[in-house]
Design a protein around this motif. Structure first.
Motif, PDB file in Angstrom:
ATOM      1  N   ARG A 163       0.832  -1.197   0.000  1.00 22.63           N
ATOM      2  CA  ARG A 163       0.000   0.000   0.000  1.00 22.63           C
ATOM      3  C   ARG A 163       0.872   1.254   0.000  1.00 22.63           C
ATOM      4  O   ARG A 163       0.620   2.208  -0.754  1.00 22.63           O
ATOM      5  CB  ARG A 163      -0.923   0.020   1.214  1.00 22.63           C
ATOM      6  CG  ARG A 163      -1.931   1.165   1.208  1.00 22.63           C
ATOM      7  CD  ARG A 163      -2.637   1.298   2.549  1.00 22.63           C
ATOM      8  NE  ARG A 163      -1.746   1.772   3.581  1.00 22.63           N
ATOM      9  CZ  ARG A 163      -1.410   3.057   3.740  1.00 22.63           C
ATOM     10  NH1 ARG A 163      -1.898   3.980   2.925  1.00 22.63           N
ATOM     11  NH2 ARG A 163      -0.602   3.412   4.708  1.00 22.63           N
ATOM     12  N   VAL A 167       1.175   4.202  -2.672  1.00 26.19           N
ATOM     13  CA  VAL A 167       1.035   5.615  -2.311  1.00 26.19           C
ATOM     14  C   VAL A 167       2.230   6.407  -2.823  1.00 26.19           C
ATOM     15  O   VAL A 167       2.091   7.527  -3.341  1.00 26.19           O
ATOM     16  CB  VAL A 167       0.896   5.773  -0.780  1.00 26.19           C
ATOM     17  CG1 VAL A 167       1.034   7.236  -0.363  1.00 26.19           C
ATOM     18  CG2 VAL A 167      -0.440   5.218  -0.309  1.00 26.19           C
ATOM     19  N   GLU A 329     -16.435   8.485  -0.779  1.00 24.51           N
ATOM     20  CA  GLU A 329     -15.175   9.210  -0.946  1.00 24.51           C
ATOM     21  C   GLU A 329     -14.564   9.650   0.386  1.00 24.51           C
ATOM     22  O   GLU A 329     -13.391  10.010   0.445  1.00 24.51           O
ATOM     23  CB  GLU A 329     -15.395  10.457  -1.817  1.00 24.51           C
ATOM     24  CG  GLU A 329     -16.046  10.186  -3.160  1.00 24.51           C
ATOM     25  CD  GLU A 329     -15.088   9.526  -4.133  1.00 24.51           C
ATOM     26  OE1 GLU A 329     -13.875   9.496  -3.837  1.00 24.51           O
ATOM     27  OE2 GLU A 329     -15.556   9.042  -5.180  1.00 24.51           O
ATOM     28  N   ARG A 332     -11.040   8.723   1.680  1.00 25.26           N
ATOM     29  CA  ARG A 332      -9.881   9.079   0.864  1.00 25.26           C
ATOM     30  C   ARG A 332      -9.545  10.573   0.883  1.00 25.26           C
ATOM     31  O   ARG A 332      -8.547  10.985   0.298  1.00 25.26           O
ATOM     32  CB  ARG A 332     -10.124   8.654  -0.588  1.00 25.26           C
ATOM     33  CG  ARG A 332     -10.336   7.162  -0.781  1.00 25.26           C
ATOM     34  CD  ARG A 332     -10.260   6.821  -2.248  1.00 25.26           C
ATOM     35  NE  ARG A 332      -8.959   7.170  -2.823  1.00 25.26           N
ATOM     36  CZ  ARG A 332      -8.705   7.145  -4.124  1.00 25.26           C
ATOM     37  NH1 ARG A 332      -9.648   6.812  -4.979  1.00 25.26           N
ATOM     38  NH2 ARG A 332      -7.498   7.467  -4.573  1.00 25.26           N
ATOM     39  N   GLU A 335      -5.970  11.828   1.548  1.00 27.80           N
ATOM     40  CA  GLU A 335      -4.862  11.377   0.719  1.00 27.80           C
ATOM     41  C   GLU A 335      -4.248  12.559  -0.021  1.00 27.80           C
ATOM     42  O   GLU A 335      -4.949  13.499  -0.409  1.00 27.80           O
ATOM     43  CB  GLU A 335      -5.332  10.320  -0.291  1.00 27.80           C
ATOM     44  CG  GLU A 335      -5.788   9.026   0.336  1.00 27.80           C
ATOM     45  CD  GLU A 335      -6.269   8.037  -0.714  1.00 27.80           C
ATOM     46  OE1 GLU A 335      -6.028   8.287  -1.926  1.00 27.80           O
ATOM     47  OE2 GLU A 335      -6.890   7.032  -0.330  1.00 27.80           O
ATOM     48  N   TYR A 338      -5.594  14.054  -3.530  1.00 29.18           N
ATOM     49  CA  TYR A 338      -6.925  13.540  -3.818  1.00 29.18           C
ATOM     50  C   TYR A 338      -7.920  14.689  -3.822  1.00 29.18           C
ATOM     51  O   TYR A 338      -7.945  15.524  -2.918  1.00 29.18           O
ATOM     52  CB  TYR A 338      -7.351  12.498  -2.794  1.00 29.18           C
ATOM     53  CG  TYR A 338      -8.681  11.871  -3.150  1.00 29.18           C
ATOM     54  CD1 TYR A 338      -8.758  10.917  -4.160  1.00 29.18           C
ATOM     55  CD2 TYR A 338      -9.852  12.271  -2.515  1.00 29.18           C
ATOM     56  CE1 TYR A 338      -9.971  10.360  -4.514  1.00 29.18           C
ATOM     57  CE2 TYR A 338     -11.065  11.716  -2.864  1.00 29.18           C
ATOM     58  CZ  TYR A 338     -11.120  10.767  -3.861  1.00 29.18           C
ATOM     59  OH  TYR A 338     -12.328  10.227  -4.235  1.00 29.18           O
ATOM     60  N   SER A 356      -4.501  16.790   3.525  1.00 28.04           N
ATOM     61  CA  SER A 356      -3.431  15.905   3.978  1.00 28.04           C
ATOM     62  C   SER A 356      -2.538  16.628   4.983  1.00 28.04           C
ATOM     63  O   SER A 356      -2.141  16.058   6.011  1.00 28.04           O
ATOM     64  CB  SER A 356      -2.602  15.432   2.780  1.00 28.04           C
ATOM     65  OG  SER A 356      -1.617  14.513   3.181  1.00 28.04           O
TER      66      SER A 356
END
Length: 390
Positions: A163, A167, A329, A332, A335, A338, A356
């Motif tokens: 993961r 990322v 959504e 997320r 992120e 995003y 973030s």
């Protein structure tokens, strides 16, 4: 002639002496025999104690090995030369989602194949397989043990590593894309200005404005990237900060942004206890949350900022009547890069890094954030930070 009586006395004396000597000799032999028996008994006792100590040591070693294997995050499976599983720890049973006594029962099949190759002496690379429900990634390495064909299979859960790698790849790709867009616009505007200076000077102000806008956007992206990088590596949290003062210092800028966007901005700032942290980073937190609310609220809407103290926490709430976030959504939104609405974000100059950055500031200050949203009706971010207890 020696008198008969004297002879008899002499004989009796010698006989008595012999009897005494014999008795003494017998006693000595008995004592020596007892000593040897006692010594033998002592040796047996020492041997028994040594054996008991050895057994205790073996039990302790076995217990220690069991504790080590039980606490390991890696799964360990020892397969004998006949294919029988001699040993497996709880992590292996969890990662393989099974408990079998024979190698033929191990799943996934790729791990069986790796174990067979190792038993045959064939060098094999580590095998990665997606398995289980919910889906996880497991990485197995098969190692020959001894000369009898035994194999040690070591299994690791690499889901988080994969993961993070994804990322990282997404971050590099997104950062490259985000930096490339304004850089290309700046280059194009510069080339146009250079040619227009000779052919059509009247267009220079328009392209100069575009050049300035894209340069500002590029500067914001670089600044946000630097802030994010600093926050991810941790920061000094050693000040006592009044969050109400932080918000008040940003008030003028928020009111100007809201006015330009045709919004109503409301601020309810109660006097609250201090929080331990970084004034610079807490300013970033407030700025990014309020800017995000203003950016995603259409003209005529409102943004409400409130600050209060609840017990040993300081609560910051930023609510808007904007476009909202679809429920699917929500996981997320923190992120990097995003965006729920990419078109609107680009239109308003968002970098996709604000939330973030906010999340990292909250975590670095030991706080929590809760987000509620309804599509088309707005979003509320509620941040809770531990107050300084006096």
């Amino acid at each position: 002639m020696v008198p008969t009586l004297a002879i008899m006395e002499w004989v009796l004396g010698v006989g008595a002496g012999l009897v005494v000597a014999a008795a003494v000799a017998f006693a000595i032999r008995e004592r020596r025999s007892a000593a040897r028996s006692q010594h033998a008994v002592e040796l047996l006792r020492q041997s028994a104690e040594g054996l008991q100590e050895h057994v205790r040591s073996l039990d302790e070693d076995r217990s220690t090995m069991g504790n080590v294997l039980s606490s390991m995050e890696e799964g360990v499976v020892l397969v004998g030369p006949t294919g029988r599983v001699r040993l497996s720890n709880p992590a292996a049973e969890r990662l393989l989602a099974t408990r079998h006594l024979m190698m033929s029962g191990l799943l996934p099949m790729a791990f069986q194949e790796a174990a067979r190759k190792a038993a045959a002496g064939v060098a094999a690379d580590a095998v990665e397989v997606e398995t289980g429900s919910p889906s996880r990634w497991a990485r197995a390495t098969a190692i020959p043990v001894g000369d009898d064909g035994s194999v040690l299979l070591v299994v690791r859960d690499v889901t988080e590593a994969k993961r993070l790698e994804a990322v990282r790849r997404d971050f590099v790709a997104n950062a490259s894309h985000e930096l490339k867009t304004p850089a290309a616009s700046i280059q194009a505007a510069g080339e146009t200005i250079r040619s227009a200076a000779r052919d059509d000077p009247s267009v220079i102000p328009r392209f100069a404005e575009q050049l300035e806008r894209e340069a500002f956007r590029l500067s914001r992206i670089v600044s946000d990237l630097l802030d994010l990088s600093r926050l991810e590596t941790g920061d000094e949290i050693d000040e006592e900060v009044r969050l109400d003062q932080v918000v008040k210092e940003e008030r003028d800028r928020f009111e100007e942004s809201a006015r330009e966007g045709g919004l109503t901005l409301s601020m309810d700032l109660a006097s609250v206890p201090s929080v331990r942290g970084s004034a610079r980073d807490l300013s970033l937190l407030v700025r990014n949350l309020v800017d995000n609310a203003i950016r995603y609220t259409r003209p005529g809407g409102r943004v409400d900022v409130s600050l209060s103290g609840e017990g040993e926490e300081v609560v910051l709430s930023v609510a808007d009547t904007g476009v909202g976030i679809p429920t699917r959504e929500l996981p997320r939104i923190f992120e990097r890069f995003y965006r729920v609405d990419r078109a609107r974000s680009r239109e308003t100059g968002g970098t996709g890094l604000g939330l973030s950055i906010a999340k990292h500031v909250i975590e670095n200050h030991g706080g929590t954030v809760n987000v509620t949203s309804e599509l088309g009706r707005g979003t509320c971010f509620e941040v809770r930070l531990p107050a300084v207890v006096t």
